[in-house]
Design an enzyme around this catalytic site. Structure first.
Site, PDB file in Angstrom:
ATOM      1  CG  ASN A  13      -1.690   0.998   1.150  1.00 46.73           C
ATOM      2  OD1 ASN A  13      -1.435   2.243   0.996  1.00 46.73           O
ATOM      3  ND2 ASN A  13      -3.001   0.893   1.474  1.00 46.73           N
ATOM      4  CG  HIS A  16       0.922   6.338   4.508  1.00 45.24           C
ATOM      5  ND1 HIS A  16      -0.006   7.140   4.731  1.00 45.24           N
ATOM      6  CD2 HIS A  16       0.724   5.021   5.396  1.00 45.24           C
ATOM      7  CE1 HIS A  16      -0.860   6.572   5.636  1.00 45.24           C
ATOM      8  NE2 HIS A  16      -0.608   5.382   6.064  1.00 45.24           N
ATOM      9  CG  HIS A  56      -8.317   3.974   0.848  1.00 43.89           C
ATOM     10  ND1 HIS A  56      -8.440   3.961   2.259  1.00 43.89           N
ATOM     11  CD2 HIS A  56      -9.508   4.339   0.407  1.00 43.89           C
ATOM     12  CE1 HIS A  56      -9.720   4.157   2.536  1.00 43.89           C
ATOM     13  NE2 HIS A  56     -10.477   4.580   1.298  1.00 43.89           N
ATOM     14  NE  ARG A  58      -9.622   8.290   3.946  1.00 41.05           N
ATOM     15  CZ  ARG A  58      -9.819   7.707   4.928  1.00 41.05           C
ATOM     16  NH1 ARG A  58      -9.024   6.576   5.110  1.00 41.05           N
ATOM     17  NH2 ARG A  58     -10.829   7.883   5.518  1.00 41.05           N
ATOM     18  NE  ARG A  62      -7.772  11.116   5.171  1.00 43.15           N
ATOM     19  CZ  ARG A  62      -8.214  10.557   6.313  1.00 43.15           C
ATOM     20  NH1 ARG A  62      -7.342   9.852   6.872  1.00 43.15           N
ATOM     21  NH2 ARG A  62      -9.390  10.814   6.572  1.00 43.15           N
ATOM     22  CD  GLU A  83      -6.703  -0.327   0.934  1.00 40.95           C
ATOM     23  OE1 GLU A  83      -6.762   0.871   1.638  1.00 40.95           O
ATOM     24  OE2 GLU A  83      -5.823  -1.076   1.513  1.00 40.95           O
ATOM     25  CB  THR A 114      -9.409   1.546   7.045  1.00 43.81           C
ATOM     26  OG1 THR A 114      -9.108   2.229   5.897  1.00 43.81           O
ATOM     27  CG2 THR A 114     -10.875   0.940   6.691  1.00 43.81           C
ATOM     28  CD  GLU A 164      -6.848  -6.157   3.131  1.00 44.20           C
ATOM     29  OE1 GLU A 164      -7.142  -5.925   1.647  1.00 44.20           O
ATOM     30  OE2 GLU A 164      -6.258  -5.478   3.937  1.00 44.20           O
ATOM     31  CG  HIS A 203      -5.320  -1.874   9.112  1.00 45.29           C
ATOM     32  ND1 HIS A 203      -4.798  -0.976  10.166  1.00 45.29           N
ATOM     33  CD2 HIS A 203      -6.003  -0.971   8.634  1.00 45.29           C
ATOM     34  CE1 HIS A 203      -5.472   0.205  10.264  1.00 45.29           C
ATOM     35  NE2 HIS A 203      -6.278   0.309   9.058  1.00 45.29           N
TER      36      HIS A 203
HETATM   37  N1  PXP Z   1      -5.651  -3.048   4.148  1.00 45.59           N
HETATM   38  C1  PXP Z   1      -6.577  -1.923   4.225  1.00 45.59           C
HETATM   39  C2  PXP Z   1      -8.028  -2.249   3.802  1.00 45.59           C
HETATM   40  C3  PXP Z   1      -6.387  -0.707   4.763  1.00 45.59           C
HETATM   41  O1  PXP Z   1      -7.294   0.197   4.847  1.00 45.59           O
HETATM   42  C4  PXP Z   1      -4.900  -0.281   4.961  1.00 45.59           C
HETATM   43  C5  PXP Z   1      -4.712   0.957   5.347  1.00 45.59           C
HETATM   44  O2  PXP Z   1      -4.693   1.739   4.329  1.00 45.59           O
HETATM   45  C6  PXP Z   1      -4.086  -1.379   4.950  1.00 45.59           C
HETATM   46  C7  PXP Z   1      -4.520  -2.535   4.393  1.00 45.59           C
HETATM   47  C8  PXP Z   1      -2.654  -1.190   5.179  1.00 45.59           C
HETATM   48  O3  PXP Z   1      -2.474  -0.832   6.443  1.00 45.59           O
HETATM   49  P1  PXP Z   1      -1.011  -0.497   7.044  1.00 45.59           P
HETATM   50  O4  PXP Z   1      -0.696   0.675   6.210  1.00 45.59           O
HETATM   51  O5  PXP Z   1      -1.471  -0.257   8.547  1.00 45.59           O
HETATM   52  O6  PXP Z   1      -0.201  -1.432   6.722  1.00 45.59           O
END
Ligand code: PXP
Length: 265
Positions: A13, A16, A56, A58, A62, A83, A114, A164, A203
């Site tokens: 992901n 960031h 994601h 959003r 953001r 996402e 999330t 997931e 997550h």
């Molecule tokens: N899976 C989902 C559905 C998420 O919303 C997120 C956070 O954006 C992640 C995985 C990844 O989580 P993390 O950034 O804490 O590794």
């Protein structure tokens, strides 16, 4: 990292990376100085062995922007996991982008990330409509759910092919990899697998908690973001991905050892 030598896949992901870019360049995304480049990050993690790129989009935009999603879809070498919250606005974009996968998540405007899984058990008809629309467009749908049996059972009754499992409670437990939270994930994974769903997880997954998480059976893919991007600041995001993949490559061995242990008791 040889992709064929491991079964547990990694989706990275990269939201960031965009968070950092937006912090400085949100008002001037066309600036030649706008960095870090989200596409370059995607290529770096792919070169390190990632199996897919997760973003994601959003409602509040953001971090990831619409143009990121279109550019990534065109230029990444692996697969895209988009996402999204269940809203018409983002659904319309998904239907244009046509990612390989969509993971439906709940989305609250004021949350930092999330916060919980989708309430599939009490969902209204719009969730099923969205799943059907995505599926008819050839997109494989995943539902981000808490590890609760009733949510998994409800997910299996929709047209979604994957869940997931929300690993946040496990990751944020007081002790690394809390017992109860781990047990909930194990039960949920078994129910999901028996119901014919592909079981993914994500997550808050980190190098320290991954070892315990790999006790959860039937996992096909992990989606990891924050930890890899944070570690990447010090060691490079490619190295962070390689380190994670190297740990993940022992998943099959761990599962074999666990099933041998349980059949001998
Ligand atoms: N899976 C989902 C559905 C998420 O919303 C997120 C956070 O954006 C992640 C995985 C990844 O989580 P993390 O950034 O804490 O590794």
């Amino acid at each position: 990292m040889e992709k064929s030598s491991r079964t547990l896949k990694l989706g990275v992901n990269i939201d960031h990376v965009a968070t950092l870019r937006q912090a400085r360049y949100a008002p001037m995304l066309n600036s030649p100085n706008a960095e870090p480049c989200v596409l370059a990050a995607a290529h770096e993690v792919e070169a390190a062995g990632a199996d897919s790129i997760t973003v994601h989009l959003r409602l509040d935009r953001r971090h990831i922007q619409d143009r990121d999603v279109f550019e990534l879809k065109e230029k990444i070498h692996t697969k895209m996991n988009l996402e999204m919250g269940n809203t018409q606005e983002i659904l319309n974009i998904a239907l244009k982008v046509k990612p390989e996968f969509v993971c439906l998540v709940p989305e609250n405007r004021r949350e930092v990330t999330t916060e919980g899984g989708l309430n599939v058990f009490n969902a209204d008809t719009s969730l099923n409509r969205t799943i059907d629309t995505l599926r008819d467009a050839g997109i494989r749908v995943s539902l981000f759910v808490d590890p609760e049996p009733k949510q998994i059972e409800a997910a299996a009754k929709t047209g979604a092919k994957m869940i997931e499992l929300h690993t946040g409670a496990f990751a944020n437990a007081d002790v690394i990899g809390g017992e109860k939270e781990l047990a909930d994930l194990i039960t949920a994974a078994k129910i999901g697998h028996e119901a014919g769903l592909q079981v993914n997880a994500g997550h808050g997954i980190t190098v320290p908690n991954l070892v315990r998480l790999m006790q959860v059976p039937h996992m096909a893919e992990l989606n990891i973001g924050h930890h890899l991007v944070a570690r990447g600041l010090f060691s490079g995001v490619g190295n962070a991905v390689r380190e994670m993949l190297s740990l993940m490559s022992s998943y099959d061995e761990i599962q074999c050892a666990l099933s041998a242990e349980s059949s001998s008791t």
